[in-house]
Write an enzyme that holds these catalytic residues in place. Structure first.
Site, PDB file in Angstrom:
ATOM      1  N   GLU A 251      -9.711   3.775   2.004  1.00 38.84           N
ATOM      2  CA  GLU A 251      -9.165   3.980   0.661  1.00 38.84           C
ATOM      3  C   GLU A 251      -8.119   2.953   0.270  1.00 38.84           C
ATOM      4  O   GLU A 251      -7.929   2.660  -0.914  1.00 38.84           O
ATOM      5  CB  GLU A 251      -8.571   5.391   0.550  1.00 38.84           C
ATOM      6  CG  GLU A 251      -7.127   5.560   1.011  1.00 38.84           C
ATOM      7  CD  GLU A 251      -6.889   5.239   2.481  1.00 38.84           C
ATOM      8  OE1 GLU A 251      -5.752   4.857   2.821  1.00 38.84           O
ATOM      9  OE2 GLU A 251      -7.819   5.372   3.288  1.00 38.84           O
TER      10      GLU A 251
ATOM     11  N   ASP B  21      -2.453   9.956   4.532  1.00 35.61           N
ATOM     12  CA  ASP B  21      -3.874   9.601   4.587  1.00 35.61           C
ATOM     13  C   ASP B  21      -4.593  10.460   5.618  1.00 35.61           C
ATOM     14  O   ASP B  21      -4.505  10.218   6.817  1.00 35.61           O
ATOM     15  CB  ASP B  21      -4.035   8.115   4.935  1.00 35.61           C
ATOM     16  CG  ASP B  21      -5.496   7.702   4.973  1.00 35.61           C
ATOM     17  OD1 ASP B  21      -6.336   8.441   4.412  1.00 35.61           O
ATOM     18  OD2 ASP B  21      -5.796   6.639   5.549  1.00 35.61           O
TER      19      ASP B  21
ATOM     20  N   ASP C  23     -12.295   6.961   4.038  1.00 37.13           N
ATOM     21  CA  ASP C  23     -11.122   6.585   4.834  1.00 37.13           C
ATOM     22  C   ASP C  23     -10.815   5.100   4.714  1.00 37.13           C
ATOM     23  O   ASP C  23      -9.848   4.622   5.300  1.00 37.13           O
ATOM     24  CB  ASP C  23     -11.331   6.973   6.301  1.00 37.13           C
ATOM     25  CG  ASP C  23     -10.034   6.944   7.098  1.00 37.13           C
ATOM     26  OD1 ASP C  23      -8.960   7.070   6.473  1.00 37.13           O
ATOM     27  OD2 ASP C  23     -10.089   6.779   8.329  1.00 37.13           O
TER      28      ASP C  23
ATOM     29  N   ASP D 177       1.505   5.751   6.103  1.00 36.47           N
ATOM     30  CA  ASP D 177       0.485   4.872   5.535  1.00 36.47           C
ATOM     31  C   ASP D 177       0.969   4.233   4.237  1.00 36.47           C
ATOM     32  O   ASP D 177       0.252   3.441   3.629  1.00 36.47           O
ATOM     33  CB  ASP D 177      -0.817   5.648   5.298  1.00 36.47           C
ATOM     34  CG  ASP D 177      -2.043   4.752   5.365  1.00 36.47           C
ATOM     35  OD1 ASP D 177      -1.973   3.694   6.019  1.00 36.47           O
ATOM     36  OD2 ASP D 177      -3.070   5.096   4.761  1.00 36.47           O
TER      37      ASP D 177
ATOM     38  N   LYS E  57       0.847  -1.195   0.000  1.00 41.51           N
ATOM     39  CA  LYS E  57       0.000   0.000   0.000  1.00 41.51           C
ATOM     40  C   LYS E  57       0.880   1.242   0.000  1.00 41.51           C
ATOM     41  O   LYS E  57       1.786   1.366   0.821  1.00 41.51           O
ATOM     42  CB  LYS E  57      -0.908  -0.007   1.226  1.00 41.51           C
ATOM     43  CG  LYS E  57      -1.787   1.230   1.373  1.00 41.51           C
ATOM     44  CD  LYS E  57      -2.613   1.164   2.655  1.00 41.51           C
ATOM     45  CE  LYS E  57      -3.360   2.460   2.914  1.00 41.51           C
ATOM     46  NZ  LYS E  57      -4.092   2.429   4.205  1.00 41.51           N
TER      47      LYS E  57
ATOM     48  N   ARG F 160      -7.905  -0.256   0.500  1.00 43.86           N
ATOM     49  CA  ARG F 160      -8.392  -1.446  -0.213  1.00 43.86           C
ATOM     50  C   ARG F 160      -8.764  -1.129  -1.657  1.00 43.86           C
ATOM     51  O   ARG F 160      -8.720  -2.006  -2.519  1.00 43.86           O
ATOM     52  CB  ARG F 160      -9.576  -2.042   0.548  1.00 43.86           C
ATOM     53  CG  ARG F 160     -10.809  -1.195   0.614  1.00 43.86           C
ATOM     54  CD  ARG F 160     -11.707  -1.534   1.787  1.00 43.86           C
ATOM     55  NE  ARG F 160     -11.080  -1.198   3.053  1.00 43.86           N
ATOM     56  CZ  ARG F 160     -11.629  -1.446   4.241  1.00 43.86           C
ATOM     57  NH1 ARG F 160     -12.815  -2.036   4.309  1.00 43.86           N
ATOM     58  NH2 ARG F 160     -11.013  -1.107   5.353  1.00 43.86           N
TER      59      ARG F 160
ATOM     60  N   LYS G 184     -10.118  12.024   9.238  1.00 43.45           N
ATOM     61  CA  LYS G 184      -9.705  11.445  10.512  1.00 43.45           C
ATOM     62  C   LYS G 184      -9.661  12.518  11.603  1.00 43.45           C
ATOM     63  O   LYS G 184      -9.542  13.713  11.300  1.00 43.45           O
ATOM     64  CB  LYS G 184      -8.301  10.832  10.383  1.00 43.45           C
ATOM     65  CG  LYS G 184      -8.172   9.665   9.430  1.00 43.45           C
ATOM     66  CD  LYS G 184      -6.713   9.232   9.324  1.00 43.45           C
ATOM     67  CE  LYS G 184      -6.519   8.085   8.351  1.00 43.45           C
ATOM     68  NZ  LYS G 184      -7.070   6.819   8.878  1.00 43.45           N
TER      69      LYS G 184
END
Length: 513
Positions: A364, A285, A362, A303, A280, A366, A292
């Protein structure tokens, strides 16, 4: 076409890359300090140091006690550590780590390390425990050849390793000595790889963008004959119908990239397949529109930890010449809110044709991983695909900071991962891949899948979502959720900041293919 972002207009990338580029910290001159190990029964691995060992035991040390001696036995600093009764790889790593930290804090620049019967682990413990990363001016000054850092440029010269290591050989038998030296160097290489992952994760997000991550990968392998680096731009991503990546990137001013790195470790044959590695690559993020909480949001610079882990693993495979063919891919983007960002309720069509409703922006990771997993499993003849991502907070709730959560399809792959994690001194726990979790994602009336579930088990539903995008449904596949272990310290050879886990487990898995 998107802009290049503030960071690329104000920052000279080549400067910081001189600090990020890994160097194997193998000393080439006599060390100024020594780590010497003794057993609980006063046995010592090298009788040359019996006198100072006797002085050590005169202080009535307890198990794992470390004593520092000055200007003795030809060293400025000599740290003696007492091993546990049952000497193991882990106890050696721990002993070397604790002693190295003490020597470093007392000014050591080069350390000779007693192999303690496990030279690879001695190297790992010492090199991992003494890692640090900072962009503070006083910290950066130690990287310079000159004592004074110019105001105009904090990075005025290439950054040498501040601490180097060499093996204290305890044998006169040439064959054994060579084997120990080789094992020690392997430990230093593996530590350098994990430390590289740490640095990439620590790097502030205004420096480590999608563009700069790709630039760094090109620099890292520019002189390698075994590694090919392909950087795919926004046009290519669009042609590939990677709408998950494009949608997540919609809120960012910095364009996305899809990085593809091939490591050719052995001659190809008809029967050989690729080991697929996916990471990833969300370089920051914020959560997007589903933003968040601000507390600790700065940690989301890491991230892209999955991408950092896998790129660093490829670096280790190349340095160690491991005979495997591996391909690493990562979708790189930021996840930010803006007038053009994806919104809850949006529906997109993925690379494999499935439609997905975005219920939470959030979730995102996947979305971009789905396209990447489908790409690598459809474009390459893969015998296994391993994907790593700092994916869900639910993973931290489930397993804390101790275990990497491993969702694995294929018993042979799980056996390899479990054995590799044990050999690496890492910890994995197998989590459930079950169709019941997928059913929780198919409740949308507007799309084939929803990107989140309301029924709990968030780490399990995320894994089930990604699995849907394998091009071959029965392919050996592992999803490693490393959110819990991203920045938590577990062992004495860990240090503050990002962990770089599970780089060494990925290396061990590659050895088994």
């Amino acid at each position: 076409m998107k802009g290049l972002g503030l960071s690329t207009r104000t920052f000279n990338w080549s400067s910081l890359s001189s600090i990020l580029l890994p160097r194997i910290p193998l000393a080439t001159t006599k060390a100024d300090s020594l780590i010497l190990a003794v057993r609980h029964d006063k046995q010592v691995f090298s009788e040359d140091y019996r006198q100072v060992v006797d002085q050590y035991f005169e202080t009535s040390p307890k198990k794992n006690d470390i004593r520092l001696f000055w200007n003795t036995q030809g060293f400025v600093r000599l740290a003696i550590v007492q091993l546990e009764e049952n000497v193991s790889e882990k106890s050696v790593r721990s002993a070397a780590a604790e002693a190295a930290k003490i020597l470093k804090s007392n000014g050591a620049k080069s350390i000779a390390v007693d192999g303690m019967g496990f030279p690879k682990d001695a190297a790992l413990g010492a090199a991992l425990a003494t890692y640090d990363f900072s962009l503070r001016r006083d910290h950066l000054s130690v990287y310079q050849d000159e004592k004074v850092v110019e105001k105009e440029n904090l990075f005025t010269s290439p950054a040498p390793e501040r601490l180097t290591f060499q093996l204290l050989s305890n044998t006169s038998e040439k064959k054994t000595a060579t084997a120990e030296e080789n094992a020690f160097k392997v430990g230093l290489i593996e530590a350098a790889a994990q430390n590289l992952a740490r640095s990439l994760m620590e790097c502030p997000a205004n420096y480590m963008t999608s563009l700069q991550f790709c630039h760094f990968a090109q620099e890292l392998f520019q002189n390698s004959s075994k590694v090919k680096v392909f950087v795919h731009d926004e046009k290519w991503i669009d042609e590939q119908k990677m709408n998950g990546l494009l949608t997540v990137n919609a809120g960012s001013d910095i364009p996305p990239r899809f990085l593809e790195v091939q490591y050719i470790g052995k001659e190809k044959s008809k029967d050989d397949g690729w080991l697929g590695l996916v990471g990833k690559g969300v370089t920051f993020d914020s959560g997007g529109i589903s933003i968040k909480p601000s507390q600790n949001m700065k940690e989301m610079r890491a991230d892209m930890g999955g991408a950092a882990v896998m790129l660093s693993s490829i670096y280790a495979l190349e340095q160690l010449s491991i005979p495997v063919n591996a391909v690493f891919v990562t979708p790189l983007t930021e996840n930010l809110p803006s007038g053009s960002a994806a919104k809850p309720g949006d529906v997109i069509f993925m690379r494999n044709g499935l439609s997905v409703e975005i219920d939470n922006t959030d979730a995102e990771g996947r979305l971009i991983l789905a396209d990447a997993v489908h790409y690598v499993s459809s474009q390459y003849k893969t015998k296994a695909v391993i994907e790593a991502s700092t994916l869900t907070g639910a993973m931290l709730v489930a397993l804390g900071n101790v275990f990497t959560g491993a969702f694995v399809q294929g018993e042979e792959l799980w056996k390899n991962l479990e054995t590799a994690s044990h050999d690496a001194g890492d910890l994995f726990w197998r989590m459930p891949f079950h169709e019941a979790y997928l059913k929780q994602l198919t409740s949308s009336s507007n799309a084939d899948l929803c990107n989140v579930s309301r029924a709990g088990g968030g780490c399990c539903t995320a894994a089930a979502f990604i699995k849907c995008f394998l091009a071959q449904k029965d392919l050996s596949f592992a999803h490693l959720d490393i959110a819990g272990v991203m920045d938590k310290q577990l062992n004495s050879w860990d240090c503050d900041g990002m962990s770089g886990r599970p780089v060494r487990t990925i290396i061990e898995v590659a050895r088994k293919y």
